[in-house]
Design an enzyme around this catalytic site. Structure first.
Site, short mmCIF file in Angstrom:
data_model
loop_
_atom_site.label_atom_id
_atom_site.label_comp_id
_atom_site.label_asym_id
_atom_site.label_seq_id
_atom_site.Cartn_x
_atom_site.Cartn_y
_atom_site.Cartn_z
N ASP A 1 1.12 -0.88 -0.04
CA ASP A 1 0.29 0.23 0.29
C ASP A 1 0.89 1.30 0.69
OD1 ASP A 1 0.52 -1.27 2.45
OD2 ASP A 1 -0.52 -0.67 3.22
N ASP B 1 0.66 -7.40 -10.75
CA ASP B 1 -0.11 -7.91 -11.30
C ASP B 1 -0.56 -6.10 -11.88
OD1 ASP B 1 -2.35 -7.88 -13.65
OD2 ASP B 1 -3.59 -8.99 -12.50
#
Length: 338
Positions: free
Chosen positions: A206, A230
Site C-alpha cells: 500500500d 499485476d
C-alpha cells in the site's frame, strides 16, 4: 537462418496490431518463420473445443519463443485466462514489464523509467478456489513457494546487474501476510547479499502504491508477487502513457512469450485505428532475446523518432493517423537506416 517463432494474433484488435508488428519486425531484415495460430480463446473453443489447444503449447515449447496479441478473457465466468494457462503450462515464471514514456506522450511525471518483475505462476493466480454452496462461502488460496520466490527475485537481481540498473525494490505485505509474502521478503533479503552492486530495499504494497503516484522517479526495478505485480505493472503503465505503449514479456527457463499487455478492444476492432506500439515494443524485447540487438535498436530509433515528431501518431496518443499510416512511417525509417 530464420528465427522460427510461434505467432498468436489473438482477437479484437489483436490480428491488426500483430500484422503491423510483424511487418515492422520483418522490415529490419531479420528473417522469421512464423507458426501462426488463429484459433485461440473464443475462436479456440469454437474450433477445437478449448481456448488453448495443445498444438499451440507444443509449438511454443518447440520454438522456445512466441509473439502474442491480446486474447479476451471472460469476466466472472467462462474459460480460464489463456494468459494464465500459458504461463503455468510453460512455467514462465518471470513477467517483465518495462515502463518508460515515449517522447511527446503526455504523462503526469517526467523521467519515469521503471521495470516491474512479477512472479508469474504462483500466488492467488494458481486458481485454487472453492465454493461452499451450503454456506455460500468462496475461498481462494495463495500458494507461494520458497523456490518460486527465489527464482523471480534472483532473475530481477540478475537483470538489474546486467542492465546496469542501480536499485531493486521488493514489494510485499509481510506485516499482515506473514507466511506468504513474509517468506518472499526474507528470500529477497538473503539473495541481496549475492548482488552487492545493486542497492536493495523493500516497501509494503500500500505504501508502494502511494509512493509510485507521488515520487515514481525514486524507483528503478521492482520485484513482487503475482497479484501485487499485476496491479503495480498497470499502475506504472499509467504513469508513462497507458497500456497502449508499454511492452511485456513472460520468460521461463525453456520458453518466452512476448505480448501486448493491453486488452483486445473489440469496440475499435477492424476500424484501422488501433495502436500497435505495445506489441511492437514487445517485439523489440523479443529481438533482444533472440540476439538481434541491431534490429531492436533500429525499431526503437524509428519509434522514438515518430513519437518525437508527432505527425503520424494514432489518436489514442494525441495523433490523427490510422494504424496503416503509422506503420508505414516506421517502416520507411527502418528501411532507410538499415
Amino acid at each position: 537462418m530464420a528465427h522460427t517463432v510461434s505467432l498468436i494474433p489473438g482477437d479484437g484488435i489483436g490480428p491488426e496490431v500483430t500484422e503491423a508488428a510483424v511487418r515492422v519486425l520483418e522490415a529490419t531484415g531479420v528473417a522469421f518463420a512464423w507458426e501462426r495460430f488463429d484459433a485461440v480463446g473464443h475462436a479456440g473453443v469454437a474450433v477445437h473445443g478449448t481456448p488453448l489447444p495443445d498444438r499451440v503449447v507444443d509449438s511454443i515449447r518447440r520454438n522456445r519463443v512466441a509473439l502474442k496479441g491480446p486474447v479476451t478473457t471472460p469476466v466472472g465466468a467462462g474459460f480460464r485466462s489463456v494468459n494464465v494457462s500459458l504461463r503455468q503450462r510453460l512455467d514462465l515464471f518471470a513477467n517483465v514489464r518495462p515502463c518508460k514514456a515515449l517522447p511527446g506522450v503526455a504523462t503526469p511525471f517526467e523521467g519515469v523509467d521503471l521495470v516491474i518483475f512479477r512472479e508469474n505462476t504462483e500466488g492467488l493466480y494458481r486458481g485454487i478456489e472453492y465454493y461452499d454452496e451450503r454456506l455460500e462461502v468462496a475461498d481462494s488460496i495463495a500458494r507461494v513457494t520458497r523456490r518460486g520466490s527465489q527464482r523471480i527475485i534472483r532473475f530481477a537481481f540478475e537483470y538489474a546487474r546486467s542492465h546496469r540498473r542501480p536499485m531493486l525494490t521488493l514489494v510485499h505485505k509481510a506485516n499482515i501476510l506473514k507466511a506468504t509474502t513474509g517468506m518472499f521478503l526474507k528470500e529477497g533479503q538473503r539473495i541481496a547479499a549475492d548482488f552487492p552492486g545493486v542497492t536493495f530495499n523493500d516497501r509494503i504494497i500500500d505504501n508502494m502504491a502511494m509512493q509510485l503516484v507521488m515520487h515514481p522517479q525514486r524507483y528503478d526495478c521492482i520485484v513482487t508477487t503475482n497479484l501485487f505485480g499485476d496491479i503495480l505493472s498497470d499502475l506504472c503503465a499509467g504513469l508513462v502513457g497507458g497500456l497502449g505503449t508499454v511492452p511485456g514479456a513472460n520468460i521461463g527457463d525453456a520458453a518466452a512469450i512476448f505480448e501486448a499487455v493491453h486488452g483486445s478492444a473489440p469496440d475499435i476492432a477492424g476500424k484501422g485505428v488501433a495502436n500497435p506500439t505495445a506489441l511492437l515494443q514487445s517485439g523489440v524485447m523479443m529481438l533482444r532475446h533472440l540476439g538481434e540487438a541491431r534490429a531492436a535498436d533500429l525499431i526503437t530509433r524509428a519509434l522514438y523518432t515518430c513519437y518525437a515528431e508527432g505527425t503520424t501518431l494514432t489518436r489514442d496518443v494525441g495523433g490523427t493517423a490510422g494504424t496503416e499510416e503509422f506503420i508505414r512511417a516506421l517502416i520507411r525509417r527502418v528501411r532507410a537506416w538499415r
